[in-house]
Design an enzyme around this catalytic site. Sequence first.
Site, PDB file in Angstrom:
ATOM      1  N   HIS A   1      -8.685  10.289  15.963  1.00  0.00           N
ATOM      2  CA  HIS A   1      -7.779   9.358  15.291  1.00  0.00           C
ATOM      3  C   HIS A   1      -8.228   7.939  15.621  1.00  0.00           C
ATOM      4  O   HIS A   1      -8.609   7.657  16.743  1.00  0.00           O
ATOM      5  CB  HIS A   1      -6.344   9.565  15.774  1.00  0.00           C
ATOM      6  CG  HIS A   1      -5.394   8.538  15.231  1.00  0.00           C
ATOM      7  ND1 HIS A   1      -4.838   8.654  13.985  1.00  0.00           N
ATOM      8  CD2 HIS A   1      -4.921   7.386  15.746  1.00  0.00           C
ATOM      9  CE1 HIS A   1      -4.064   7.612  13.760  1.00  0.00           C
ATOM     10  NE2 HIS A   1      -4.098   6.828  14.812  1.00  0.00           N
TER      11      HIS A   1
ATOM     12  N   ASP B   1       5.988   4.171   5.168  1.00  0.00           N
ATOM     13  CA  ASP B   1       6.774   3.087   5.758  1.00  0.00           C
ATOM     14  C   ASP B   1       6.733   1.821   4.904  1.00  0.00           C
ATOM     15  O   ASP B   1       7.312   0.801   5.270  1.00  0.00           O
ATOM     16  CB  ASP B   1       6.339   2.808   7.211  1.00  0.00           C
ATOM     17  CG  ASP B   1       4.833   2.643   7.339  1.00  0.00           C
ATOM     18  OD1 ASP B   1       4.099   3.088   6.422  1.00  0.00           O
ATOM     19  OD2 ASP B   1       4.380   2.073   8.343  1.00  0.00           O
ATOM     20  N   HIS B   2       6.071   1.931   3.726  1.00  0.00           N
ATOM     21  CA  HIS B   2       6.053   0.795   2.789  1.00  0.00           C
ATOM     22  C   HIS B   2       6.555   1.164   1.394  1.00  0.00           C
ATOM     23  O   HIS B   2       6.982   0.292   0.651  1.00  0.00           O
ATOM     24  CB  HIS B   2       4.646   0.188   2.719  1.00  0.00           C
ATOM     25  CG  HIS B   2       4.250  -0.452   4.016  1.00  0.00           C
ATOM     26  ND1 HIS B   2       4.297  -1.797   4.231  1.00  0.00           N
ATOM     27  CD2 HIS B   2       3.875   0.092   5.203  1.00  0.00           C
ATOM     28  CE1 HIS B   2       3.938  -2.068   5.474  1.00  0.00           C
ATOM     29  NE2 HIS B   2       3.677  -0.934   6.085  1.00  0.00           N
TER      30      HIS B   2
ATOM     31  N   ASP C   1       1.150  -8.531  10.409  1.00  0.00           N
ATOM     32  CA  ASP C   1       1.348  -7.211  11.037  1.00  0.00           C
ATOM     33  C   ASP C   1       1.216  -7.250  12.563  1.00  0.00           C
ATOM     34  O   ASP C   1       0.179  -7.620  13.083  1.00  0.00           O
ATOM     35  CB  ASP C   1       0.285  -6.269  10.440  1.00  0.00           C
ATOM     36  CG  ASP C   1       0.331  -4.857  10.991  1.00  0.00           C
ATOM     37  OD1 ASP C   1       1.328  -4.488  11.636  1.00  0.00           O
ATOM     38  OD2 ASP C   1      -0.648  -4.115  10.747  1.00  0.00           O
TER      39      ASP C   1
ATOM     40  N   HIS D   1       0.847  -1.206   0.000  1.00  0.00           N
ATOM     41  CA  HIS D   1       0.000   0.000   0.000  1.00  0.00           C
ATOM     42  C   HIS D   1       0.872   1.242   0.000  1.00  0.00           C
ATOM     43  O   HIS D   1       2.096   1.150   0.147  1.00  0.00           O
ATOM     44  CB  HIS D   1      -0.962   0.002   1.186  1.00  0.00           C
ATOM     45  CG  HIS D   1      -0.282   0.093   2.512  1.00  0.00           C
ATOM     46  ND1 HIS D   1       0.374  -0.977   3.086  1.00  0.00           N
ATOM     47  CD2 HIS D   1      -0.121   1.129   3.375  1.00  0.00           C
ATOM     48  CE1 HIS D   1       0.900  -0.617   4.239  1.00  0.00           C
ATOM     49  NE2 HIS D   1       0.620   0.663   4.447  1.00  0.00           N
TER      50      HIS D   1
ATOM     51  N   ASP E   1       0.025  -3.875   6.210  1.00  0.00           N
ATOM     52  CA  ASP E   1      -0.797  -3.283   7.270  1.00  0.00           C
ATOM     53  C   ASP E   1      -2.255  -3.651   7.029  1.00  0.00           C
ATOM     54  O   ASP E   1      -2.731  -3.591   5.904  1.00  0.00           O
ATOM     55  CB  ASP E   1      -0.692  -1.749   7.240  1.00  0.00           C
ATOM     56  CG  ASP E   1       0.700  -1.250   7.601  1.00  0.00           C
ATOM     57  OD1 ASP E   1       1.569  -2.086   7.913  1.00  0.00           O
ATOM     58  OD2 ASP E   1       0.904  -0.030   7.563  1.00  0.00           O
TER      59      ASP E   1
ATOM     60  N   SER F   1      -6.735   3.856  14.921  1.00  0.00           N
ATOM     61  CA  SER F   1      -5.584   3.136  14.393  1.00  0.00           C
ATOM     62  C   SER F   1      -5.957   2.406  13.111  1.00  0.00           C
ATOM     63  O   SER F   1      -7.097   2.008  12.917  1.00  0.00           O
ATOM     64  CB  SER F   1      -5.088   2.139  15.431  1.00  0.00           C
ATOM     65  OG  SER F   1      -4.104   1.307  14.848  1.00  0.00           O
ATOM     66  N   GLY F   2      -4.998   2.221  12.223  1.00  0.00           N
ATOM     67  CA  GLY F   2      -5.231   1.470  10.991  1.00  0.00           C
ATOM     68  C   GLY F   2      -4.803   0.011  11.115  1.00  0.00           C
ATOM     69  O   GLY F   2      -4.830  -0.720  10.128  1.00  0.00           O
ATOM     70  N   HIS F   3      -4.408  -0.380  12.324  1.00  0.00           N
ATOM     71  CA  HIS F   3      -3.837  -1.721  12.494  1.00  0.00           C
ATOM     72  C   HIS F   3      -4.713  -2.629  13.349  1.00  0.00           C
ATOM     73  O   HIS F   3      -5.361  -2.180  14.295  1.00  0.00           O
ATOM     74  CB  HIS F   3      -2.453  -1.610  13.126  1.00  0.00           C
ATOM     75  CG  HIS F   3      -1.492  -0.825  12.295  1.00  0.00           C
ATOM     76  ND1 HIS F   3      -0.693  -1.406  11.343  1.00  0.00           N
ATOM     77  CD2 HIS F   3      -1.230   0.505  12.250  1.00  0.00           C
ATOM     78  CE1 HIS F   3       0.038  -0.466  10.756  1.00  0.00           C
ATOM     79  NE2 HIS F   3      -0.270   0.701  11.287  1.00  0.00           N
TER      80      HIS F   3
ATOM     81  N   HIS G   1       1.696   3.897   1.886  1.00  0.00           N
ATOM     82  CA  HIS G   1       2.212   4.686   3.008  1.00  0.00           C
ATOM     83  C   HIS G   1       3.736   4.721   3.009  1.00  0.00           C
ATOM     84  O   HIS G   1       4.392   3.791   2.544  1.00  0.00           O
ATOM     85  CB  HIS G   1       1.707   4.113   4.341  1.00  0.00           C
ATOM     86  CG  HIS G   1       0.298   4.532   4.655  1.00  0.00           C
ATOM     87  ND1 HIS G   1      -0.475   3.896   5.596  1.00  0.00           N
ATOM     88  CD2 HIS G   1      -0.463   5.547   4.172  1.00  0.00           C
ATOM     89  CE1 HIS G   1      -1.657   4.496   5.664  1.00  0.00           C
ATOM     90  NE2 HIS G   1      -1.669   5.491   4.805  1.00  0.00           N
TER      91      HIS G   1
END
Lengths: 553, 553
Positions: free
Chosen positions: A362, A76-77, A194, A72, A162, A364-366, A74
């Site tokens: 907010h 960090d990827h 993940d 994806h 993720d 989390s996406g995880h 982001h």
Amino acid sequence: MAINDKVTIIPLGGLGEIGKNMTVIKVNQDLLIIDCGLMFPEDEMLGIDAVIPDISYLTENKNAIKGIILTHGHEDHIGALPYILKDLSVPVYGTRLTLALAQNKLKEQAIQTNATFHALKPREIEKIGPFRVELLRLCHSIPDSAAVVIHTSAGTVLYTGDFKFDQTPVDGQLSDYYRLSQLGEKGVLALLSDSTNAERTGFTPSERALYEKIEEIFRLSKSRIIITTFPSSLYRIQQTFWVAAKYNRKIAIISKSMRNVLDVAYQHGYLDVPPGLLVDPEQWQQIPNNEVVLMTTGHQGEPLSALTRGSWGDGRQITYQRGDTVIISSNPGAGNQKTIARTVDALVRMGADVYHESANVHVSGHASQEELKMMLNLIKPKYFMPIQGEYRMLVLHAKLAKELGLADENIFILENGQVLEVSSQKGAITSKVTAGRILVDGLGVGDVGNIVLRDRRQLSQDGILIVVLTISKETGQVVAGPDMVSRGFVYVREAEELMEEAKIKVKQALEKSDERKATEWAAIKTNVRDVLSKFLYEKTRRRPMILPIIMEV
Amino acid sequence: MAINDKVTIIPLGGLGEIGKNMTVIKVNQDLLIIDCGLMFPEDEMLGIDAVIPDISYLTENKNAIKGIILTHGHEDHIGALPYILKDLSVPVYGTRLTLALAQNKLKEQAIQTNATFHALKPREIEKIGPFRVELLRLCHSIPDSAAVVIHTSAGTVLYTGDFKFDQTPVDGQLSDYYRLSQLGEKGVLALLSDSTNAERTGFTPSERALYEKIEEIFRLSKSRIIITTFPSSLYRIQQTFWVAAKYNRKIAIISKSMRNVLDVAYQHGYLDVPPGLLVDPEQWQQIPNNEVVLMTTGHQGEPLSALTRGSWGDGRQITYQRGDTVIISSNPGAGNQKTIARTVDALVRMGADVYHESANVHVSGHASQEELKMMLNLIKPKYFMPIQGEYRMLVLHAKLAKELGLADENIFILENGQVLEVSSQKGAITSKVTAGRILVDGLGVGDVGNIVLRDRRQLSQDGILIVVLTISKETGQVVAGPDMVSRGFVYVREAEELMEEAKIKVKQALEKSDERKATEWAAIKTNVRDVLSKFLYEKTRRRPMILPIIMEV
């Protein structure tokens, strides 16, 4: 069984840390790279802009690389791609939006590459060298996120990237439960999953949970609304667009990098922009306060920096006004709570209403623990390797797998660089390749190492004192100096006496050196350094870096 | 009414911040100081050890000061005493334990003072100049904590210090509800109340809640138990002593500063030490692992530093073993979550079981919203001033007071240095005195200012490049150099080419200067700095500090 009865898994990043995700899958001599992420620097990496994986292993095996596949879009990827594609020109695969965002990154950094880009549809199987690769939809905080499934003759490997099991995703695109469970039913050799939220119990809330919260804030606001978020939090931005349209507000996207990302998403059909919603970022001051929304991010996509500096990413200033509503919708990850607290404080002082972490702006996406268990139960892998997390998270994730009945000897907690070989018979960590961190500072990639960082640390604590001497080539005598200059040590006007005393100490040391005919520069330098360091520590309890410089005339 | 119909309140620290608490109460020309605290430095205060209040206002009014009264023995209330008593020799008042801890601090720092110390019993009224002063028991996380009540001819002022309404305090000493409510009934002119936890809803749990948790950890542990906490968290330490005795373990107090504090508490009867519990810190290795507890703290009472460095406060090393149980019982205050996370990670990697924040091994010592309301309802003050908190906390605390019915014009949110005058007729902020932060770095108090910090910040980001030139007095020509030395900028062996190019740039710049007869040193320096700064930014996108030094022979 033939020679290709095993799959080798080599993590080059993302283990024992959050970020710079990169994993290599090897069958025979062929390599496939999954993800290519960067990591934002930790506090003690003074002056560093980003951290990327050490890819020595890849450059040494250039010709064996069949491709890079991205999960994806982001940082960090995909964030290390501009650095990696400089050295490796290999085809890049991913879903449509992910590839578009990766290409946007290359464009922003003006990187020329011969690499080709290949968009894959979910469930579509692509042959990349000996690998049969498939992307599977998984929900996250950005559209078009996917797990990577690698079918090999030795078995199937599933890399989640993720994910969370969002039951009400903003774009309606559910995780592909059917295909996941079908793979599980057929048998998966290894699951790499993940671990970011392995410490969190229960389920992670849906991205959609934010809609009502955003709406409530819009309903209460009577003046400007200022929102700061990551440009890549696309679902959040989408929902803000919808709420703004409902409340008849216009949105100005202040930061250029955010406009770029949103443009990409819009062009490819991943962002619904209600007609007339967006206004020219130069023009927002002509709109009444209660009809405008300003959206921004800061340096490197860090949403706070624009706010804390009181300026926007592109240098323009904003003055906060009494009545402003500020929404800080960033990841309250470890490390930035203090910055958020200080920012909130400053904004409250200026009279703004601030919504941040504690106001639930907010999610989390995880995946949390129950979702992680569900992934394990859907896939029922033979081998399990927790990925993407700090060490304690990997340990917790492994513990969850054990609780679900996986055998201890089939669970592998690796360090970056360790090599895991799995086959239908057995799995084992067999060797280690080079892996590590490369620091990026400005244009320099890898030219800041431990020595430079150690120096920066010492400089940051007690500053520097420079002692300059000019010595005659002929006589070996000091003909000028010692002169002293300090920075970051003491405020010199308040320390004249100290400096005078220090000069006398140096002179005394030099006279003694002279007697012993120690005309060797190194010896003189060491002598000056020792004498001064002792003297200054006694007088001030500080240890500035002491740098003797000798000039010869 | 006479001239003394008003009380003046001057906060010199603790407003808009957590720490360095200090407030002055003035009647006519006489001053009484409440608390004398320090603040631990924030991240951006590079190299700083502690922050203390600017006491210019006090030194200018030395003769008017009648005394210092302390609320309790924590660093943020007594920590600046060693620095302040150097300048001001005034009597110090407080409860017995608080005074003993303050005197221990002076002893540790080898401070000589003529100041006298006067222990007060709760409810006992002491005449200090025109002030009739009374200490009242309030629960906190350390015994002998008290509120300060100041009776003046213009009315009564109540300063809470740190408190929570603990219904089951470890030492059985309840908050003095009777006297608080009696004062409220008679009428209190002004209440100054702790805002640290104004953001937390509900009630703060009792210190005693930790007992069961500690006991559970002891029950499960099969090897060494290592506990790191603040030496001044006396209730927590007391409960650990009790649990250890119950489980037949011996305790070794590793850190010297912790031993000092516990000695003081024990000598004065504030610590119950079961017989045979404590062992010589040098001897613990002779005790079987499952019968020993190691307790420590680190530098400046920061419990983590000993663990993160893998070493104890006094320099001895500890090697963690598989099976060790580590309890991190520190304040998970803003800013140290990342450090805690990294520490936990390292310990888990070594095989230890770690209990920290999420395992409920810490409770706050400060009142949450319901307790803050209760304090307001007990005292029913005419004027209210929230103290001890960051700005947003003061704002929230003020909002609570408003909800309870206090008139807006009787609530005052001040900044440090602002002067509040209150009388039975009216209250108003009337002026401002000097207030601020004095940075302590080693032995230097106040000699590190903004310029030094700015330099440290620049040095920490991109390092320094020093350019040295030797110029002939007679001809004005360069006779040696330019030589260049850098630290923290680039690793020089990898940047030889860059340095050579830079030297050429400097030479060119000098030649041009020469033609224009710009023999003024300042002009040459500016020229060199500009040329190099531009060149290096283009080449590296970094901005090291550039320091030209010219020697004359």
